[in-house]
Design an enzyme around this catalytic site. Structure first.
Site, short mmCIF file in Angstrom:
data_model
loop_
_atom_site.label_atom_id
_atom_site.label_comp_id
_atom_site.label_asym_id
_atom_site.label_seq_id
_atom_site.Cartn_x
_atom_site.Cartn_y
_atom_site.Cartn_z
N CYS A 1 -2.98 9.01 3.21
CA CYS A 1 -2.66 8.47 1.88
C CYS A 1 -3.80 8.69 0.90
O CYS A 1 -3.59 8.70 -0.31
CB CYS A 1 -2.35 6.98 2.00
N GLU B 1 0.89 -1.17 0.00
CA GLU B 1 0.00 0.00 0.00
C GLU B 1 0.91 1.20 0.00
O GLU B 1 1.60 1.46 0.98
CB GLU B 1 -0.85 0.01 1.28
P1 NAP Z 1 8.11 5.13 4.65
O1 NAP Z 1 9.25 6.02 4.97
O2 NAP Z 1 8.11 4.43 3.35
O3 NAP Z 1 8.08 4.08 5.85
C1 NAP Z 1 7.02 3.15 5.96
C2 NAP Z 1 7.43 2.03 6.88
O4 NAP Z 1 8.51 1.31 6.28
C3 NAP Z 1 7.96 2.50 8.25
O5 NAP Z 1 7.53 1.61 9.24
C4 NAP Z 1 9.47 2.42 8.07
O6 NAP Z 1 10.14 2.23 9.26
C5 NAP Z 1 9.57 1.18 7.21
N1 NAP Z 1 10.81 1.04 6.46
C6 NAP Z 1 11.50 2.00 5.84
N2 NAP Z 1 12.57 1.44 5.22
C7 NAP Z 1 12.54 0.12 5.47
C8 NAP Z 1 13.36 -0.98 5.12
N3 NAP Z 1 14.44 -0.82 4.36
N4 NAP Z 1 13.04 -2.22 5.57
C9 NAP Z 1 11.93 -2.40 6.33
N5 NAP Z 1 11.11 -1.39 6.70
C10 NAP Z 1 11.41 -0.14 6.26
O7 NAP Z 1 6.73 5.89 4.74
P2 NAP Z 1 6.21 6.83 5.90
O8 NAP Z 1 6.98 8.11 5.80
O9 NAP Z 1 6.18 6.11 7.21
O10 NAP Z 1 4.69 7.04 5.49
C11 NAP Z 1 4.26 8.02 4.60
C12 NAP Z 1 3.96 7.42 3.25
O11 NAP Z 1 3.09 6.31 3.39
C13 NAP Z 1 3.25 8.39 2.33
O12 NAP Z 1 3.87 8.35 1.08
C14 NAP Z 1 1.82 7.85 2.25
O13 NAP Z 1 1.16 8.13 1.05
C15 NAP Z 1 2.02 6.40 2.43
N6 NAP Z 1 0.82 5.79 3.00
C16 NAP Z 1 0.10 4.90 2.26
C17 NAP Z 1 -1.03 4.32 2.80
C18 NAP Z 1 -1.85 3.33 2.02
O14 NAP Z 1 -2.70 2.69 2.65
N7 NAP Z 1 -1.67 3.15 0.76
C19 NAP Z 1 -1.43 4.63 4.09
C20 NAP Z 1 -0.68 5.52 4.82
C21 NAP Z 1 0.47 6.09 4.27
P3 NAP Z 1 10.79 3.47 10.06
O15 NAP Z 1 9.70 4.42 10.37
O16 NAP Z 1 11.35 2.80 11.27
O17 NAP Z 1 11.83 4.05 9.13
#
Ligand code: NAP
Length: 514
Positions: free
Chosen positions: A295, A256
């Site tokens: 999102c 997602e």
């Molecule tokens: P993110 O930086 O991509 O991080 C998402 C999750 O992935 C966090 O728990 C992060 O952990 C983890 N992560 C990052 N790098 C990783 C790796 N190499 N291996 C394993 N896990 C890893 O996104 P975010 O800043 O938290 O969220 C914002 C984004 O999410 C926005 O772009 C939004 O559109 C999207 N979003 C989508 C939905 C949907 O349902 N489609 C819902 C909500 C948000 P850490 O925090 O510990 O780095």
């Protein structure tokens, strides 16, 4: 300062390093530290597979539904405390906090309800049986059986409660133990929910584990019966999807990711129509609820060229009524962004959009001396602008994109986002709406249709409902969650059974089919 421990292999364990500090994003005051350094991630997965999975599967679908109901009840008892934590660590207003926390308990309760109608056997029949041979003696039946691995849930920072609960609800009902990893900056709420879940004793040991901090080398230990469900940015999603271990063992992966959700205003909607007011109210809500960190929030507002001035005035009026400030105050309607990194990202994103658009409200300038605040920011794209269709600014930011009003142009504009979670269409003209809906449906996981007749009753397009599918193609990740029982799909293996009809239909068909 609190240390947020992870709940793994039957105990609460702190990471061994200095950890990462969590802040109150309104005041920048430190709140807690967390970290997973030194945890044995292979053991976490094995604990889920060896203890949690068998115990859950022994219960059957209906009983697992009852566990979800008990979890929803246990969490709801702590509602006020959870709302306070969401305000403190997430920068949420009370209303934003309810959206996340009540969304979490509501989704658990909705899946508990769905569980009531399920089979007590250890599998679900999938469709009707079919004759495969010359006569009905040789018979086929598809069944869905719980995978025997663990579900790893990596969640985004913006919905620590809902994101964990919506994934958990589906996996646990399916019979698969969960390992939850909230986004680090706002992990306080998920950690407290985990404390409540563990203390409630509702789930068998091994069915629920929580990682507070980085996922370390967890993915490196995943296997073919495990499932990864990820929510976050498309960049991280793409990296995880290409993870060599997951590719090598073909573990099921659901993504997602982000989305440039369009709102399409049709030319037939006059300024005095209920559908126009609905459009303005929904766009303003999406821009400011959770400071635009949703999102599903509208990022692109498609408006017929000759209506741009009218729409901009209406949106400015609605946004001017939103008070921005300390989210713990009752009259404040929009709080800060969730972290310093988020603020830097949003400021840079506004600057990128503004290179091809006019800023008509707000902008990237700091609002207050302290805290990660940014003003609701509205832009109007210049002809040929590209960034608005390519770059998600994850904050209270949206861009009006003028278009001709023709359905084909509305379709092209919406689909230029490369695949989205939700597109909202505002029209009372059935022919226009039908053409546009079919044109954009392949590129969007959900299409929301607003008009005068639903203006009083429609839930806003930014709201994800347990009975409708959530997800989308292309840049939105290509995944699918929720949608009632469809949400169990990633956690179930579909297997075709073939054999003697008396046995196959009797043992594995729909009740009464034998
Ligand atoms: P993110 O930086 O991509 O991080 C998402 C999750 O992935 C966090 O728990 C992060 O952990 C983890 N992560 C990052 N790098 C990783 C790796 N190499 N291996 C394993 N896990 C890893 O996104 P975010 O800043 O938290 O969220 C914002 C984004 O999410 C926005 O772009 C939004 O559109 C999207 N979003 C989508 C939905 C949907 O349902 N489609 C819902 C909500 C948000 P850490 O925090 O510990 O780095």
């Amino acid at each position: 300062m609190k240390t947020l421990k992870s709940y793994v292999v039957g105990a609460w364990r702190a990471g061994s390093g200095a950890g990462t500090a969590l802040e109150n994003p309104a005041t920048e005051a430190p709140i807690a530290v967390l970290g997973t350094e030194g945890l044995d991630f292979a053991a976490v997965l094995e604990h889920a597979r060896a203890r949690g999975g068998p115990a859950l599967r022994a219960l059957g679908f209906r009983r697992r539904g009852e566990l979800l109901k008990a979890l929803a009840g246990a969490l709801h008892k702590h509602r006020d405390e959870l709302l306070d934590l969401s305000i403190e660590n997430g920068g949420n207003t009370r209303s934003d906090a309810k959206f996340d926390v009540d969304g979490a308990t509501g989704t658990l309760a909705a899946y508990a309800e769905l569980g009531k109608g399920l089979d007590e056997r250890g599998f679900l029949p999938d469709g009707e049986g079919v004759q495969l041979g010359r006569t009905a003696r040789f018979w086929g039946q598809h069944v869905l059986v719980p995978r025997s691995g663990a579900a790893v849930h990596i969640n985004a920072f913006n919905f620590p409660a809902w994101n964990m609960a919506e994934k958990m609800a589906c996996a646990l009902l399916a019979g698969v133990p969960v390992i939850e990893k909230p986004g680090t900056p706002s992990a306080l709420l998920a950690w407290r929910m985990a404390e409540i879940i563990v203390a409630s004793g509702v789930l068998p040991e091994g069915a629920f584990q929580l990682l507070c901090g980085s996922a370390g080398d967890l993915l490196q230990h995943m296997g073919p019966q495990d499932v990864l469900a990820f929510t976050g940015s498309s960049t991280t999603g793409a990296a995880l999807k290409g993870h060599a271990r997951l590719v090598g063992c073909n573990a099921h992966v659901n993504l997602e990711a982000d989305s440039l959700n369009p709102a399409l205003l049709a030319p037939d909607v006059e300024g005095d129509a209920p559908a126009f007011d609905l459009f303005v109210a929904n766009v303003a809500l999406d821009m400011t609820q959770k400071a635009g960190q949703k999102c599903t929030a509208v990022r692109r507002i498609a408006v017929p060229e000759d209506r741009v001035g009218e729409v901009v005035d209406a949106l400015k009026g609605a946004l001017a009524r939103i008070k921005v400030g300390d989210p713990s105050l009752a009259d404040v309607r929009m709080g800060p962004l969730a972290s310093r990194a988020q603020l830097a990202d949003v400021r840079a994103g506004i600057a990128r959009l503004a290179a091809e658009a006019e800023v008509v409200l707000g902008g990237p300038a700091p609002l207050f001396e302290r805290g990660y605040f940014v003003a609701p920011t509205l832009l109007v794209a210049r002809p040929g602008a590209r960034a608005v269709h390519e770059h998600e600014v994850f904050g209270p930011v949206a861009t009006v994109v003028p278009y001709s009003g023709e359905p084909e142009d509305a379709i092209a504009l919406a689909n230029q986002g490369g695949g989205g979670l939700v597109a909202s269409v505002y029209s009372n003209d059935a022919a226009w709406a039908e053409r546009v809906v079919l044109g954009i449906a392949p590129w969007h996981g959900r299409v929301w249709i607003g008009g005068d007749r639903v203006a009083e009753q429609a839930l806003p397009p930014g709201m994800v409902l347990p009975l409708s599918v959530h997800g989308g193609p292309g840049r939105a990740g290509g995944g699918e969650e929720l949608g009632g029982l469809r949400g169990l799909a990633p956690y179930l293996q579909r297997t075709a059974l073939q054999g003697f009809q008396g046995f196959v239909a009797g043992a594995f068909g729909a009740p009464g089919a034998g």
